[in-house]
Design a protein around this motif. Sequence first.
Motif, short mmCIF file in Angstrom:
data_model
loop_
_atom_site.label_atom_id
_atom_site.label_comp_id
_atom_site.label_asym_id
_atom_site.label_seq_id
_atom_site.Cartn_x
_atom_site.Cartn_y
_atom_site.Cartn_z
N ASP A 187 -36.28 -21.65 -10.66
CA ASP A 187 -36.20 -21.72 -9.20
C ASP A 187 -35.43 -22.94 -8.72
O ASP A 187 -34.70 -22.87 -7.72
CB ASP A 187 -37.62 -21.76 -8.60
N LYS A 188 -35.56 -24.08 -9.40
CA LYS A 188 -34.93 -25.31 -8.94
C LYS A 188 -33.40 -25.23 -8.95
O LYS A 188 -32.74 -26.04 -8.29
CB LYS A 188 -35.40 -26.49 -9.77
N ALA A 189 -32.82 -24.25 -9.67
CA ALA A 189 -31.37 -24.09 -9.70
C ALA A 189 -30.86 -23.17 -8.59
O ALA A 189 -29.64 -23.08 -8.39
CB ALA A 189 -30.93 -23.53 -11.05
N TYR A 223 -32.18 -25.93 -21.17
CA TYR A 223 -32.15 -27.28 -20.60
C TYR A 223 -30.74 -27.80 -20.36
O TYR A 223 -30.53 -28.68 -19.52
CB TYR A 223 -32.93 -28.24 -21.51
N ARG A 224 -29.77 -27.28 -21.10
CA ARG A 224 -28.41 -27.80 -21.00
C ARG A 224 -27.48 -26.84 -20.24
O ARG A 224 -26.26 -26.96 -20.35
CB ARG A 224 -27.85 -28.08 -22.40
N THR A 225 -28.03 -25.93 -19.49
CA THR A 225 -27.20 -25.05 -18.66
C THR A 225 -26.61 -25.89 -17.54
O THR A 225 -27.34 -26.54 -16.79
CB THR A 225 -28.03 -23.89 -18.10
N SER A 226 -25.28 -25.88 -17.42
CA SER A 226 -24.59 -26.88 -16.61
C SER A 226 -24.86 -26.78 -15.12
O SER A 226 -24.87 -27.79 -14.41
CB SER A 226 -23.08 -26.81 -16.87
N ASP A 227 -25.07 -25.57 -14.58
CA ASP A 227 -25.24 -25.45 -13.13
C ASP A 227 -26.71 -25.33 -12.72
O ASP A 227 -27.02 -24.83 -11.65
CB ASP A 227 -24.43 -24.28 -12.58
N GLY A 228 -27.61 -25.78 -13.57
CA GLY A 228 -29.03 -25.81 -13.25
C GLY A 228 -29.84 -25.20 -14.38
O GLY A 228 -29.34 -24.34 -15.12
#
Length: 336
Positions: A187-189, A223-228
């Motif tokens: 959700d935060k992304a 965790y390392r997905t660049s856009d969130g």
Amino acid sequence: MLLHDLIGLSGLLFPLLAVATKGSTGCNSVHPPLVIPGEPSQAIRFLTAHGGKRSFNLHIPAAYQAKEPVPLILAFHGKNQAPTTFENETQLSNPAFNDEAIVAFPQGVKEQWTGDPAAPPLSQVNDLLYTSDLLDYLQATHCIDLDRIYAYGFSNGGGLVDLLACNANLAPRIAAFAATSAAVYQDKALKEPLFSLCPSRESPVPFLTFHGTSDPVIDYDGYRTSDGPSWPVQNRMQGWAERNGCPNGAENSTIQLFGGKVQKYSWTCDDFEDVVVHYRIEGFGHGVPTTTPLDNDGQRYGPTFFNATPIVMDFFRAWPLPEPLPELSQDTRDEL
């Protein structure tokens, strides 16, 4: 590529939801004249009930007869990808891979779908409603087997497939789901909660996924997905197992393939065997698993060990919609 203006009448749409027969109301209809059976897809525009004209590409198998219901596959492209690119990568118009199903390759607004961090909120562009309208349109204009409608997507399109499987109105119309490199965000992304709003349903939700451990776009662990942050793949698949009746923390069966470089995880839940299946591909990147080179091999890190499409087709064939439970008589209810 030719673009045909085919305007769907909204009055045809909603009665289809009550159709109880196996074949849709479009049986015996004439398919678009320039969509040649057996050939690659052609682009279609239609008038939706929820937001003007939208488009999709349509492939009809060579053996299609308008009086015989056939399966339908909705195939959702990735972000910044044309429907024809996903068609080429999956080979869903190739009779060697698919000689039975109509395939619709929907077109996202600005080549993206609901569920991407950059996508507009649902109040502006709602691809769940677009999918519902597209299903209504296709069922009204083609002879669709209502028990064998499927959804398959890549990346952002795979994320949309996950949302379809979560949706209380659409999930009961779609027999099984598949995704590769699915973009499933926390959700935060996002601009609004989406993937967290995913209840269970009584009937099975068969789900097949593929994901590479070296995916540079949608990180396998999230965790390392660049856009969130995205959902860790194993956590999301365990969640689908639980929605299908597996208890929290239920173990899966694991098969090592290709010398251990591919792990196949399968869950049997509520007596539904292999209702959730996941292929974890070591060293694979972001793309459709195939044994042939593709234009995006800079991200895909391919070719890889196997072709995903035959596995997807076999999975779909194994999962028609279940028959509805018979209505109990009042006498029987009183005995229970």
